[in-house]
Design an enzyme around this catalytic site. Structure first.
Site, short mmCIF file in Angstrom:
data_model
loop_
_atom_site.label_atom_id
_atom_site.label_comp_id
_atom_site.label_asym_id
_atom_site.label_seq_id
_atom_site.Cartn_x
_atom_site.Cartn_y
_atom_site.Cartn_z
N TYR A 143 0.81 -1.67 -0.18
CA TYR A 143 0.12 -0.14 -0.09
C TYR A 143 0.65 1.32 0.20
CZ TYR A 143 -3.53 3.58 2.21
OH TYR A 143 -4.11 4.72 2.16
N LYS A 147 0.73 4.41 -2.67
CA LYS A 147 0.45 5.65 -2.17
C LYS A 147 1.79 6.40 -2.73
CE LYS A 147 -3.65 5.47 -1.35
NZ LYS A 147 -4.67 5.88 -2.16
#
Length: 234
Positions: A143, A147
């Site tokens: 993740y 990002k």
């Protein structure tokens, strides 16, 4: 995108209250329709659209639907995201990696590329990023990488589309009270411990993202592009 709940719903309703017509997109059409009804109750027009942003073709269909209904796109909010937690780096499966990258990075890239073709000067792209990109841990490894890629996309797209008068910025979010946050930290003790490390001493409510999103969407931020606005309570 991701407008059926959490931060996405809060922004959809906040934009409606500010006078916007809203395309409400997420994977679950019924929930999109419920939020669309809330938008209409606030005086705005609303178009609910089922879209899995990890699907290349569905991104195109979403943009086509928005333009067919409203004629142009003034603001794109790339909010949809997933954050599955692998047990370790070795425990990252191909499926987990591909899904996380496709929703958090590939989808925003594709939607940005398509949407700006229908944006007038003054248009705005707002990417919803995460503090995990700046402070990655093994808990957030894939993740955080996705990002971080979204942050890079924000700056690169700002360079490309700036000459056309289109701005691209990101909101780098700290913790907010959302369903996904409560799943990741289910105990009151864990949430209290996290809150104790924040200058304001608390976790944000979902609607506290709205002011920053409205600022980035509007002419109030007309000279701001390629920026990562950290919204984390200190």
């Amino acid at each position: 995108t991701g407008a059926s709940k959490g931060l996405g719903r809060a922004m959809a309703l906040g934009f409606a209250e500010a006078g916007a017509d809203v395309v409400v997109a997420s994977r679950k059409l019924e929930q999109c329709q419920q939020v669309a009804d809330e938008v209409r109750a606030r005086g705005g027009q609303a178009l609910p659209v089922r879209c899995h942003v990890g699907d290349w073709d569905e991104c195109g269909a979403l943009v086509d639907s928005a333009v067919a209904r409203f004629g142009r796109i003034d603001v794109l909010v790339n909010n949809a995201g997933i954050a599955p937690v692998p047990p370790s780096l070795l425990g990252v499966t191909e499926d987990l990696f591909d899904k996380t990258i496709s929703v958090n990075l590939r989808g925003p890239l594709r939607l940005t590329a398509l949407a700006v073709e229908h944006m007038p000067p003054g248009g705005s792209v707002i990417n919803i990023s995460s503090k995990a990109a700046l402070h990655p841990t093994s808990f957030t490894v894939v993740y955080a990488a996705a990002k971080a890629g979204l942050n890079a996309l924000t700056k690169a797209a700002a360079h490309e589309f700036g000459p056309r008068g289109i701005r691209v910025n990101a909101i780098v979010c700290g913790p907010f009270h959302t369903d996904s946050f409560h799943r990741s930290l289910p105990s009151d003790e864990a949430r209290a411990e996290m809150a104790s490390r924040i200058s304001l001493g608390r976790i944000a409510s979902a609607d506290e993202i709205v002011g920053t999103a409205l600022y980035l969407a509007s002419d109030a931020s007309s000279y701001l592009t390629g920026d990562l606005v950290v919204l984390d309570g200190g």
